[in-house]
Enzyme design. Structure first.
Site, PDB file in Angstrom:
ATOM      1  N   GLU A   1      96.123  64.012  39.617  1.00 48.44           N
ATOM      2  CA  GLU A   1      96.776  63.756  38.345  1.00 48.44           C
ATOM      3  C   GLU A   1      97.578  64.978  37.898  1.00 48.44           C
ATOM      4  OE1 GLU A   1      93.971  61.799  35.850  1.00 48.44           O
ATOM      5  OE2 GLU A   1      95.359  61.565  34.187  1.00 48.44           O
TER       6      GLU A   1
ATOM      7  N   GLU B   1     100.659  65.142  39.924  1.00 51.08           N
ATOM      8  CA  GLU B   1     101.586  64.136  39.403  1.00 51.08           C
ATOM      9  C   GLU B   1     102.302  64.670  38.164  1.00 51.08           C
ATOM     10  OE1 GLU B   1      99.618  60.500  38.355  1.00 51.08           O
ATOM     11  OE2 GLU B   1     101.479  59.454  37.900  1.00 51.08           O
TER      12      GLU B   1
ATOM     13  N   CYS C   1      91.713  57.784  33.601  1.00 50.21           N
ATOM     14  CA  CYS C   1      90.354  57.668  34.128  1.00 50.21           C
ATOM     15  C   CYS C   1      89.452  56.781  33.283  1.00 50.21           C
ATOM     16  CB  CYS C   1      89.715  59.037  34.352  1.00 50.21           C
ATOM     17  SG  CYS C   1      90.319  60.299  33.286  1.00 50.21           S
TER      18      CYS C   1
ATOM     19  N   SER D   1      99.257  57.846  34.232  1.00 48.86           N
ATOM     20  CA  SER D   1      99.149  58.412  35.574  1.00 48.86           C
ATOM     21  C   SER D   1      98.755  57.317  36.551  1.00 48.86           C
ATOM     22  CB  SER D   1      98.081  59.510  35.568  1.00 48.86           C
ATOM     23  OG  SER D   1      97.662  59.753  36.891  1.00 48.86           O
TER      24      SER D   1
ATOM     25  N   LYS E   1      83.693  50.062  33.507  1.00 49.05           N
ATOM     26  CA  LYS E   1      83.746  50.368  34.938  1.00 49.05           C
ATOM     27  C   LYS E   1      83.358  49.156  35.776  1.00 49.05           C
ATOM     28  CE  LYS E   1      84.846  54.786  34.915  1.00 49.05           C
ATOM     29  NZ  LYS E   1      86.086  55.227  35.557  1.00 49.05           N
TER      30      LYS E   1
ATOM     31  N   GLU F   1      86.485  47.385  36.019  1.00 47.65           N
ATOM     32  CA  GLU F   1      87.423  48.139  36.856  1.00 47.65           C
ATOM     33  C   GLU F   1      87.145  47.910  38.342  1.00 47.65           C
ATOM     34  OE1 GLU F   1      87.019  52.403  36.888  1.00 47.65           O
ATOM     35  OE2 GLU F   1      89.181  52.692  37.011  1.00 47.65           O
TER      36      GLU F   1
ATOM     37  N   GLU G   1      93.071  44.675  42.600  1.00 49.34           N
ATOM     38  CA  GLU G   1      93.837  45.654  43.374  1.00 49.34           C
ATOM     39  C   GLU G   1      92.965  46.787  43.915  1.00 49.34           C
ATOM     40  OE1 GLU G   1      94.223  44.863  40.208  1.00 49.34           O
ATOM     41  OE2 GLU G   1      94.578  46.594  38.916  1.00 49.34           O
TER      42      GLU G   1
ATOM     43  N   CYS H   1      83.174  59.803  27.510  1.00 49.26           N
ATOM     44  CA  CYS H   1      82.249  59.026  28.341  1.00 49.26           C
ATOM     45  C   CYS H   1      80.798  59.161  27.894  1.00 49.26           C
ATOM     46  CB  CYS H   1      82.358  59.459  29.786  1.00 49.26           C
ATOM     47  SG  CYS H   1      84.017  59.256  30.417  1.00 49.26           S
TER      48      CYS H   1
END
Lengths: 394, 644, 172
Positions: free
Chosen positions: B312, B315, B341, B361, B400, B403, B408, B571
């Protein structure tokens, strides 16, 4: 429109704008003083002293204040506000305008229940006439410092919006759910501004009081409940309709007037009021005895008191706003109990549990509606035990 | 170095759900804004406007509550907290009664006890299910109160059948409205705290229920799966979608190689499920417990947190280089770069600000990076058939779960992560295995990913990603140790629980380009004198503020990099963490996380030897290279918020 | 140009919102206008309104579901609301109710297949001295007997189609 009331009403005999014309000449403090001296208490049923309410709102320091006319007349058995709005709208608007001057509010709002949508065009027309006559808008009566105008907001079908904080929530675009009190609307009301919320009839009487003086008003009625009051009479009577009686009238006298003397019981104050058996017809319609917004429902000798209790509880189960536990679930339990009684399957032990639950609902519900929702059930059970116990269904 | 945009919680729930501010004007009985009251015979002075509940807590008088939650505005609707106030004819809700005049309060009179018992009895009469078959057995607030108030029979009956269908449509959140007591904590969480607006009270009277827009199932509405509602639900009406049965089945299957990665936040919180104080770190004991449970390998998600920082961060450097040096207008428009994230945040922006997705990102979250590496790099290195690997992730998070089920997320050729476990679910597994975790010996993580850096650990706290990124960028660009600029490498301006934070850092000097990045930028000269502006926010209500600020061209629009975390506190306050949650609990977990950082031998991602190994052996075309892009980066979906 | 119903609805809402100030206190007046013009507030309408007022669609749904006179499901052109509260109940609303069900071939809470009529109970209409009372859209009828109920329904049937779609049916 055809006259809807029975007998003579003070409102018919009074120039609707006499009070306003006098108020234009008066100081704010004197207007409030006059209302306070009249000792008028709110005509919606809760009976909060009107002068005190106006005084609190007048004392609040705020850039903006509101006058709200509570025309969300939803209490079962009440229809006097409809008659007042049909026949004496001018008087109500004059009362609101006077209140506006008294607390220094520039805006008045009528919260009209959806069921009365058919009154809207009439009320708008009256407001237009008043604007044209210089009785609304800026420089009322030529006094440049006195501006006030009134708009109408429609309800959307919810009894609970008759509770003043729920009404304000509704006007702000929310579910009509009563707020935590304190703070009170006179301090933090519509859009957080100090707001006076009064019943339709209260404004009408306020206009009369300013026109005729506090002494004229408080000469009638009892010491704690002064003046006249409009009553909505329905049920098993010969002549139902809207009547004007002095406050403190005895139930038996009232029944004589309307042709209902053979009644077995009378519900005073609507679904949230109390059921009075014949043995207690000497009780009075006054704040110190039975507080009422004027609903009187008369039950003839053949009525089944459990049918009545069931109807009232069905009403509350539907019309509770649903936020607080005692009112939301409590009314369901009381209704189930009434149905058990009708079927003859309710033990005395369980009935006592329900009576005790009713007391909790009176004490612990969030708003006045929840607190008064078990009243009818409690009074019917208390007064008609022999009739309701031990039913046998064949 | 920092300033903060308006951080007040402009709470938008109906005023019916609020205790109003009390003006400190001419109230009687006040001296210096204080008012004294008597509670159960004890006199106490409190600031004007303190609620009776708060006053009681100062006196250690316990008042039961259900609809009250300290993270949320006051509702005053369950009525369980009623107390008697002298001279008032009804009972008053302690949580919503601001004291503005001297009053005398009684908290356990006969009336009060009766009323509370009745309220409990009423709730139970409308609460389907039995405690012993409930996932909240032992942590249910209603159950606790029923016990406290001696409920031993159902006074007003108990439902004999279910009246609501359980909504299991979501990968993350299960709604079982049979257990709902209508406290509306979830509503206030979803609308006020998170600005997502999935749950509201619907209908009126006895038909009132908590539901979604047009009563659609959770999978079909704008739910971001943050699970904050789960953390605040007093009963099991909202719970996480629990895959522990499947995980056990995989462990029991001798053919399967079951690995688990553990995120930093669960390690700082799982002790709470074993009666330890919040903020007791359990990292090393948990490793042993996991092996005892039967996991074949235990990895540290911090490893891929470090990898995330490299990817990241690279990037970001590339975006800056293209925008500032090459004058690429399109890339310039993709600044500020947003972190990716937090899967709750990702779904939030996909729904609510889809026009801004190019800011996000493309780097996957640490969980998903790890997933892709385990079934490729690790499988190859250990010579294991990737189809036999079951990859489990222990996360503080319910999003999560969603996710890892995104279609994908299969870049390894398999489902990259098979199951997401929450902290609560793993604690349950450990309990079920009869393991006394706190008494376990300490053990390390498994190779080849080894032990990560302190930068990975602090991903768990709001501002942690930014701090790790800054440590990295500072050293990579200036060639100087970050400790020379920030004492003990603590970048305080991005720490703390403030809702939104801004910080900036000017590069007065630059160093040589390190080997890792040599293929991307020729030198750092263009960074000299540049002021790097960064932002941090946590909780999607704050994310909304930041996004609206960007749209309005405010200070956040001038940023280069912004960290977004969906959950309040980051988190460590995730929707998969132990219940209850409060600011104090989250702060304790944060302390554990920062302590673990400081005790780490390596505290900067780019110095993690295992990371360098991965780039050396596997991702050989370097950060943001072709392999890295295939495995470690992803794309997003324009979801929008309209529901058809 | 062909304008789809949803585009027209969106434009209406935008126009009304401009008249009413785009603030939350405009929510219920907006909903009332949509309800009046389209005889229900569709999911699409709620989302447009939510967008304009910067609130969540579920909050709009929450409000719509709270009030009896706002509906999210399409209702009949004529909504007949019979008062079920005590005075009307004592005055014989059950017989009127039965007659209405017979006339329309539906039960309370239902809408006729042709979309003309919806039959509902309502609470106190404030016509307690002249019960049984009922509302047909905005219009109130009192002292309704079973026979009268039939006449009112017939009149509605005859009126249907003669008024513009924009206005709620009124029978005179």
């Amino acid at each position: 429109m055809k006259a809807m009331h029975q007998g003579d009403l003070t409102f018919s005999s009074i120039d609707p704008n006499a009070g306003l014309k006098r108020a234009i000449q008066m100081k704010r403090i004197d207007i409030i003083g006059e209302i306070s001296r009249s000792k008028m208490r709110g005509r919606g049923g809760a009976g909060f002293p009107t002068g005190t309410k106006w005084n609190l709102a007048a004392a609040a320091v705020a850039p903006k204040k509101y006058i709200v006319c509570n025309a969300d007349e939803g209490e079962p058995g009440t229809f006097k506000d409809r008659v007042i709005l049909q026949e004496f709208a001018d008087l109500v608007f004059a009362g609101m305008t006077i209140a506006g001057k008294a607390i220094n509010a520039l805006e008045g709002i009528v919260y009209l229940r959806a069921e009365y949508t058919y009154l809207l065009s009439h009320l708008e027309a009256v407001l237009d006439q008043r604007r044209k006559a210089g009785l609304l808008g800026s420089s009322i009566g030529g006094d440049e410092s006195f501006s006030f105008d009134i708009t109408i907001r429609m309800g959307s079908g919810a009894y609970i919006c008759g509770e003043e904080t729920a009404l304000i929530e509704s006007m702000e675009g929310f579910r009509g759910e009563p707020r935590n009190r304190p703070p009170y609307p006179v301090d933090t009301g519509f859009m957080k501004h100090p707001t006076v919320v009064n019943n339709v009839e209260t404004f009408a009487w306020a206009a009369c009081i300013i026109a005729r003086g506090a002494d004229w008003f408080n000469a009638v009625g009892t010491d704690k409940s002064t003046g006249y009051k409009l009553f909505s009479i329905s049920g098993d009577v010969q002549r139902p309709g809207v009547y004007e009686f002095p406050m403190g009238i005895m139930v038996s006298d009232l029944l004589k007037e309307v042709g209902g003397s053979d009644a077995k019981a009378v519900q005073i104050g609507g679904a949230s009021g109390h059921c009075v058996p014949a043995s207690e017809f000497s009780r009075t319609c006054a704040f110190e005895d039975m507080s009422t917004g004027g609903s009187v429902i008369v039950f003839g000798p053949l009525r089944d008191m459990l049918d009545i209790a069931e109807n009232f509880l069905e009403f509350f189960v539907e019309e509770s706003c649903g936020q607080c536990t005692p009112c939301r679930i409590g009314n369901v339990k009381l209704l189930e109990g009434v149905r058990m009684l009708k079927e003859g399957t309710c033990s005395m032990t369980y009935l006592k549990e329900l009576l005790s639950l009713g007391e909790t609902m009176q004490l612990a519900s969030k708003c006045g509606l929840g607190q008064s929702s078990p009243n009818a059930f409690l009074s019917i059970v208390r007064h008609f035990k022999p009739e309701i116990m031990g039913r046998v269904n064949l | 170095m920092t300033n903060s945009i308006d951080n007040c919680s402009s709470c938008r729930s109906p005023k019916s759900m609020k205790v109003h501010e009390v003006s400190t004007q001419t109230q009687t009985g006040q001296i210096g804004g204080q008012v004294s009251l008597v509670i159960d015979g004890k006199t106490i002075k409190v600031p004007l406007g303190t609620t009776i509940l708060e006053a009681c807590r100062t006196l250690n008088i316990r008042i039961p509550t259900l609809c009250y939650h300290e993270d949320l505005c006051v509702a005053g609707i369950c009525r369980i907290c009623v107390v008697e106030v002298e001279k008032m004819h009804t009972l008053q809700a302690a949580c919503s009664f601001p004291v503005t005049a001297p009053i005398v309060v009684h908290t356990h009179t006969r009336k009060v006890r009766h009323a509370r018992r009745h309220i409990l009895d009423l709730m139970l009469s409308d609460h389907y299910g039995e405690c012993y078959s409930c996932s909240r057995n032992g942590t249910c607030e209603l159950q606790t109160l029923a016990q406290e108030y001696g409920v031993d029979f159902y006074r007003f009956g108990h439902p004999s059948e279910s009246t609501h269908k359980v909504d299991r449509s979501s990968h993350s959140v299960v709604r079982d409205m049979d257990k709902c007591i209508l406290c509306r904590r979830c509503v206030r969480t979803c609308i006020d705290l998170q600005e997502v607006g999935v749950l509201e009270a619907i209908n009126r009277g006895d038909h009132t229920k908590i539901s979604t827009f047009m009563d659609k199932q959770l999978a079909d509405v704008v739910c971001i799966n943050c699970g904050q509602c789960i953390n605040r639900c007093p009963t099991a009406a909202l719970k996480a979608n629990d895959p522990t049965d499947d995980v056990w089945a995989a462990i029991d299957d001798p053919d399967k190689h079951v690995v688990i990665q553990t995120a930093p936040s669960p390690r700082a919180a799982i002790g709470e499920c074993f009666d330890l104080e919040p903020g007791t770190p359990m990292t090393w004991q948990m490793n042993t417990a996991l092996r005892e449970c039967g996991f074949d390998a235990v990895f540290d998600t911090n490893f891929t947190a470090d990898l995330t920082i490299i990817e990241e961060g690279t990037e970001l450097i590339l975006r800056l280089y293209k925008a500032l040096v090459q004058g690429d207008q399109k890339v310039a428009e993709s600044l500020p770069q947003f972190t990716s994230c937090s899967p709750g945040w990702v779904k939030y922006i996909e729904h609510f600000y889809p026009d801004y997705l190019h800011h996000v990102s493309s780097a996957k979250s640490p969980q998903q990076m790890f997933g892709a590496l385990i079934k490729t790099y690790y499988a190859k290195k250990r010579n294991i058939d990737p189809s036999k690997i079951v990859s489990v992730a222990l996360m503080p998070c319910s999003a999560k779960k969603f996710e890892c089920n995104r279609p994908e997320m299969v870049d390894s050729g398999y489902k990259d992560i098979d199951y997401g476990l929450t902290t609560r679910e793993l604690a349950k597994m450990i309990h079920e295995a009869g393991i006394d975790m706190p008494k376990m010996e300490k053990s390390d993580f498994d190779d080849p990913f080894g032990t990560a850096t302190g930068s990975g650990v602090i991903f768990g706290a709001s501002g942690g990603v930014m701090e790790s990124a800054l440590r990295c960028v500072v050293e990579l660009v200036t060639g100087e140790a970050v400790e020379n600029i920030f004492e003990n490498a603590r970048i305080e301006p991005v720490r703390g629980f403030e809702g939104t934070k801004l910080a900036e850092l000017t590069f007065d000097k630059v160093g040589p380009v390190p080997d890792l990045l040599k293929h991307l930028v020729p030198n750092w000269d263009w960074m000299k004198g540049v002021t790097l502006k960064v932002g941090v926010c946590h909780g999607t209500a704050n994310a909304k503020k930041v996004m609206d600020d960007i749209i309005a061209g405010g200070p956040f629009s001038k940023c280069h990099f912004i960290e977004f975390m969906a959950c309040p506190g980051g988190c460590l306050g995730g929707g998969g963490q132990p219940i209850p949650t409060s600011e104090a609990i989250r702060a304790a977990r944060a302390r554990a996380i920062y302590a673990e950082d400081e005790s780490s031998t390596v505290r900067k991602s780019h110095l993690n030897p295992a990371i360098l190994d991965v780039y050396h052996e596997f991702l050989t075309d370097g950060p943001c290279g072709k392999t890295a892009h295939k495995l470690l980066h992803t794309h997003y979906i324009r979801r929008g918020k309209y529901i058809m | 140009m062909l304008v789809t119903e949803n585009e027209r609805l969106r434009q209406n809402i935008l126009d009304w919102a401009d008249e009413l100030n785009r603030d939350r206190s405009a929510l219920i007046p907006l909903l009332q206008r949509v309800q009046k013009r389209y005889s229900s507030v569709s999911g699409f309408a709620m989302q447009v309104i939510a967008d304009i007022l910067d609130i969540h669609p579920v909050e709009v749904y929450s409000v719509v579901s709270f009030y009896s006179f706002l509906d999210h499901k399409p209702k009949g052109r004529f909504i007949i609301r019979l008062c079920q509260t005590i005075s009307c109940a004592m005055a014989g609303k059950d017989r009127v109710a039965r007659q209405l069900e017979n006339e329309l071939g539906i039960r309370f809470g239902e809408t006729t297949a042709d979309g003309k009529f919806t039959l509902e109970y309502t609470n106190c209409l404030g016509m307690c001295d002249r019960g049984p009372a009922m509302l047909v859209n905005d219009q109130v009828f009192t002292q309704v007997s079973p026979e009268r109920a039939h006449e009112i329904v017939e009149k509605c049937r005859q009126t249907f189609g003669t008024f513009a779609l924009q206005d709620q049916g009124r029978i005179d």
